[in-house]
Structures are given as structure tokens and as C-alpha cells.
Motif scaffolding. Structure first.
Motif, PDB file in Angstrom:
ATOM      1  N   UNK A 169      57.387  26.015  83.168  1.00  0.00           N
ATOM      2  CA  UNK A 169      58.587  25.182  83.052  1.00  0.00           C
ATOM      3  C   UNK A 169      58.828  24.862  81.588  1.00  0.00           C
ATOM      4  N   UNK A 170      59.994  24.346  81.311  1.00  0.00           N
ATOM      5  CA  UNK A 170      60.403  24.116  79.932  1.00  0.00           C
ATOM      6  C   UNK A 170      59.666  22.942  79.282  1.00  0.00           C
ATOM      7  N   UNK A 171      59.722  22.937  77.977  1.00  0.00           N
ATOM      8  CA  UNK A 171      59.180  21.836  77.171  1.00  0.00           C
ATOM      9  C   UNK A 171      59.698  20.500  77.707  1.00  0.00           C
ATOM     10  N   UNK A 172      61.013  20.435  77.959  1.00  0.00           N
ATOM     11  CA  UNK A 172      61.625  19.186  78.410  1.00  0.00           C
ATOM     12  C   UNK A 172      61.111  18.757  79.779  1.00  0.00           C
ATOM     13  N   UNK A 173      60.903  19.709  80.681  1.00  0.00           N
ATOM     14  CA  UNK A 173      60.401  19.367  82.013  1.00  0.00           C
ATOM     15  C   UNK A 173      58.982  18.839  81.916  1.00  0.00           C
ATOM     16  N   UNK A 174      58.144  19.491  81.138  1.00  0.00           N
ATOM     17  CA  UNK A 174      56.768  19.037  80.971  1.00  0.00           C
ATOM     18  C   UNK A 174      56.728  17.618  80.402  1.00  0.00           C
ATOM     19  N   UNK A 175      57.517  17.391  79.377  1.00  0.00           N
ATOM     20  CA  UNK A 175      57.544  16.069  78.751  1.00  0.00           C
ATOM     21  C   UNK A 175      57.970  14.998  79.741  1.00  0.00           C
ATOM     22  N   UNK A 176      58.981  15.307  80.559  1.00  0.00           N
ATOM     23  CA  UNK A 176      59.475  14.339  81.533  1.00  0.00           C
ATOM     24  C   UNK A 176      58.426  13.997  82.585  1.00  0.00           C
ATOM     25  N   UNK A 177      57.534  14.945  82.870  1.00  0.00           N
ATOM     26  CA  UNK A 177      56.483  14.730  83.868  1.00  0.00           C
ATOM     27  C   UNK A 177      55.219  14.120  83.278  1.00  0.00           C
ATOM     28  N   UNK A 178      55.201  13.887  81.973  1.00  0.00           N
ATOM     29  CA  UNK A 178      54.016  13.341  81.336  1.00  0.00           C
ATOM     30  C   UNK A 178      52.955  14.392  81.044  1.00  0.00           C
ATOM     31  N   UNK A 179      53.354  15.662  81.042  1.00  0.00           N
ATOM     32  CA  UNK A 179      52.458  16.765  80.716  1.00  0.00           C
ATOM     33  C   UNK A 179      52.623  17.109  79.242  1.00  0.00           C
ATOM     34  N   UNK A 180      51.536  17.412  78.565  1.00  0.00           N
ATOM     35  CA  UNK A 180      51.612  17.800  77.153  1.00  0.00           C
ATOM     36  C   UNK A 180      52.558  19.000  77.025  1.00  0.00           C
ATOM     37  N   UNK A 181      53.677  18.865  76.281  1.00  0.00           N
ATOM     38  CA  UNK A 181      54.660  19.946  76.206  1.00  0.00           C
ATOM     39  C   UNK A 181      54.417  20.947  75.087  1.00  0.00           C
ATOM     40  N   UNK A 182      53.332  20.806  74.346  1.00  0.00           N
ATOM     41  CA  UNK A 182      53.091  21.723  73.232  1.00  0.00           C
ATOM     42  C   UNK A 182      53.050  23.159  73.743  1.00  0.00           C
ATOM     43  N   UNK A 183      53.902  24.053  73.216  1.00  0.00           N
ATOM     44  CA  UNK A 183      53.969  25.419  73.745  1.00  0.00           C
ATOM     45  C   UNK A 183      52.727  26.259  73.491  1.00  0.00           C
ATOM     46  N   UNK A 184      51.886  25.840  72.550  1.00  0.00           N
ATOM     47  CA  UNK A 184      50.670  26.596  72.254  1.00  0.00           C
ATOM     48  C   UNK A 184      49.437  26.047  72.962  1.00  0.00           C
ATOM     49  N   UNK A 185      49.356  24.724  73.076  1.00  0.00           N
ATOM     50  CA  UNK A 185      48.129  24.123  73.607  1.00  0.00           C
ATOM     51  C   UNK A 185      48.348  23.226  74.812  1.00  0.00           C
ATOM     52  N   UNK A 186      49.600  22.977  75.196  1.00  0.00           N
ATOM     53  CA  UNK A 186      49.886  22.043  76.272  1.00  0.00           C
ATOM     54  C   UNK A 186      49.888  22.672  77.648  1.00  0.00           C
ATOM     55  N   UNK A 187      50.506  21.962  78.585  1.00  0.00           N
ATOM     56  CA  UNK A 187      50.603  22.427  79.961  1.00  0.00           C
ATOM     57  C   UNK A 187      49.619  21.714  80.864  1.00  0.00           C
ATOM     58  N   UNK A 188      49.605  22.109  82.131  1.00  0.00           N
ATOM     59  CA  UNK A 188      48.690  21.554  83.123  1.00  0.00           C
ATOM     60  C   UNK A 188      48.005  22.706  83.834  1.00  0.00           C
ATOM     61  N   UNK A 189      46.686  22.591  84.024  1.00  0.00           N
ATOM     62  CA  UNK A 189      45.924  23.675  84.614  1.00  0.00           C
ATOM     63  C   UNK A 189      46.113  23.849  86.103  1.00  0.00           C
ATOM     64  N   UNK A 190      46.601  22.793  86.784  1.00  0.00           N
ATOM     65  CA  UNK A 190      46.796  22.848  88.231  1.00  0.00           C
ATOM     66  C   UNK A 190      47.573  21.607  88.657  1.00  0.00           C
ATOM     67  N   UNK A 191      47.839  21.515  89.965  1.00  0.00           N
ATOM     68  CA  UNK A 191      48.397  20.286  90.519  1.00  0.00           C
ATOM     69  C   UNK A 191      49.892  20.104  90.378  1.00  0.00           C
ATOM     70  N   UNK A 192      50.614  21.187  90.108  1.00  0.00           N
ATOM     71  CA  UNK A 192      52.064  21.089  89.970  1.00  0.00           C
ATOM     72  C   UNK A 192      52.732  21.769  91.166  1.00  0.00           C
ATOM     73  N   UNK A 193      53.658  21.070  91.805  1.00  0.00           N
ATOM     74  CA  UNK A 193      54.387  21.616  92.949  1.00  0.00           C
ATOM     75  C   UNK A 193      55.849  21.805  92.569  1.00  0.00           C
ATOM     76  N   UNK A 194      56.349  23.012  92.801  1.00  0.00           N
ATOM     77  CA  UNK A 194      57.730  23.364  92.486  1.00  0.00           C
ATOM     78  C   UNK A 194      58.487  23.570  93.799  1.00  0.00           C
ATOM     79  N   UNK A 195      59.577  22.844  93.988  1.00  0.00           N
ATOM     80  CA  UNK A 195      60.398  22.971  95.195  1.00  0.00           C
ATOM     81  C   UNK A 195      61.801  23.370  94.764  1.00  0.00           C
ATOM     82  N   UNK A 196      62.196  24.603  95.087  1.00  0.00           N
ATOM     83  CA  UNK A 196      63.499  25.130  94.684  1.00  0.00           C
ATOM     84  C   UNK A 196      64.432  25.144  95.888  1.00  0.00           C
TER      85      UNK A 196
END
Length: 252
Positions: free
Chosen positions: A196-223
Motif C-alpha cells: 500500500x502507499x506511503x499515505x495509507x501506511x502512515x494513516x494506519x500508524x505503520x512506518x511509511x519509510x519506503x526502504x525500511x518501513x512497512x508491517x511484516x504481518x497482520x494487515x487485512x485488505x478488503x476491496x
């Protein structure tokens, strides 16, 4: 968390073709109130007045309500996806419901599209200056501003288009007790899911850094199927439509 992007070169080649069918919509500059609704404050998350301290959108469904609806999986994908290019096994299926499809994965950070202070070749070694879907001005989307989700490019595992999805389709993303709404804004490798985008990660409280950020698990996407909003860059339209669809999804 950007290991998936090692395989994105082929996806980028397909982006130009997808762009021909891209939605009309225009990326907004960081801090802009465009598309955020009347009375928006520059730099404020759209709809911030309706988001409580726990990160729950007061107008939509709670994280617990949404997760309760996606406990089982009626698999629609032909097999499963890897979460990263180096993952030893493909473990993530795409699951079907009457009104949406969903998957549970990690979150890698997509910073592609418009060059900004936080999304560029210096901050992201895998940066690409385009997205599969474009803005109303025919420009790449702004991953630093627009909360959006990346879906795998059409392939033998799953073709998102056959599930009633396209650029601008509304997505609810759940992480811990937070729910945020966005759109499908980009495509990635055909065998990898969870980005997901930098903005989505930031809004969820996930580190948005494109090189070192993100979440290793626990994310649910409902489209949500057949839920395209226009213009694609309107965060407020995605939020309000997402909250409405989420309420319907949980039966209230």
C-alpha cells in the motif's frame, strides 16, 4: 520491506498499457485540501474530525466488526501469493464474498508515482515515476498523499478485473484496531501481494519509510466490488464511500 519491488520491472512495463484505461483523476500536493471536502485544513487527514483516538472512523465499521466478517475464506484465487519476492512459500489466498474480496498479508510501502520529498529515488531505491492508474489530469498518483492499495497484476493466480475491481475501487484496510479507506491505485508483480502507499501506511500508524518501513504481518485488505470512485484522488470520496460500504458489509 520493499523486496517485492525487485520484481516490479515487468509490472512497470505493463503500467503504460494500463494507463491507457486509467481513471481520470489528479494527484494533489502534500498538505493540499483538494478533494478533502469543504472546510478541510491543509495537512489534516481528510475526515480527521470523524476519527477517534483509537484510529477508528466513527462513520464506518470498527476493525473488530470487519475482521469478524472475514474469518473464513472462500478462495477465489488459483492458489496463493507470496508476500515478498524472496518468500519461500506462497501462503496468501484471495478470498471471495458477495460484495468484496479480501486478503490477509503484510504491508510493503509503495512510493511510486509523483516525486515528492518523501517519495523519490533518494528515499526509495526502487522508485518508479509512474503508477498503473492515473489522476484526472493524466498524471501519476501521489503515493505520499493518496491512501491507496497495490493489487497484483492480472495473472494465473488471480485477475482483479474479474472480481469487479479496477483503479479507483474502494478498499478498507485494517491493522490492529485501525480502519482506513482508500482506493486501488497501482499494480505490482503477478505473484506477490501485500502493498500500500506511503499515505495509507502512515494513516494506519505503520512506518511509511519506503526502504525500511512497512508491517511484516497482520494487515487485512478488503476491496469492495463495483465501487469505483471518481476522481481517483479524492480522499474524502473514498473515505465516505468506504465507510458506507463497510457498514453494509458488516450488516448495519
Amino acid at each position: 520491506m520493499r523486496t517485492r519491488m525487485l520484481a516490479l520491472t515487468s509490472a512497470a512495463c505493463g503500467a503504460a498499457l494500463l494507463g491507457a484505461a486509467a481513471l481520470p483523476a489528479s494527484a494533489t500536493a502534500p498538505g493540499s485540501a483538494i478533494g478533502a471536502g469543504a472546510g478541510a485544513v491543509p495537512g489534516q487527514e481528510p475526515g480527521a474530525a470523524e476519527v477517534d483516538a483509537a484510529g477508528t472512523d466513527a462513520t464506518g465499521a470498527t476493525a473488530a466488526e470487519l475482521l469478524a466478517e472475514v474469518r473464513g475464506c472462500a478462495r477465489i484465487s488459483e492458489g496463493a501469493y507470496r508476500t515478498d519476492s524472496g518468500s519461500p512459500k506462497a501462503t496468501v489466498p484471495v478470498c471471495d464474498t458477495a460484495d468484496a474480496v479480501f486478503w490477509k498479508a503484510d504491508m510493503d510501502i509503495d512510493c511510486d508515482g509523483r516525486r515528492t520529498k518523501v517519495c523519490n529515488r533518494k528515499t526509495d531505491p526502487y522508485f518508479l515515476p509512474e503508477t498503473a492508474f492515473q489522476s484526472s489530469r493524466g498524471e501519476p498518483l501521489d503515493s505520499a498523499v493518496l491512501p491507496h492499495v497495490v493489487v497484483p497484476g492480472p495473472g494465473k493466480v488471480w485477475d482483479y478485473r474479474k472480481s469487479g475491481l479496477t483503479g479507483g475501487s474502494v478498499v478498507a484496510v485494517v491493522y490492529r484496531d485501525r480502519v482506513r479507506y482508500g482506493v486501488i491505485g497501482d499494480t505490482g508483480p503477478t505473484g506477490i501481494i501485500g502493498e500500500a502507499s506511503y499515505a495509507m501506511a502512515k494513516a494506519l500508524g505503520i512506518d511509511p519509510d519506503p526502504s525500511t518501513g512497512g508491517a511484516g504481518s497482520g494487515v487485512t485488505y478488503i476491496a469492495f466490488k463495483n465501487s469505483r470512485v471518481s476522481p481517483i484522488e479524492s480522499r474524502e470520496r473514498a473515505r465516505s464511500r468506504g465507510a458506507e460500504l463497510a457498514r453494509q458489509f458488516v450488516g448495519r
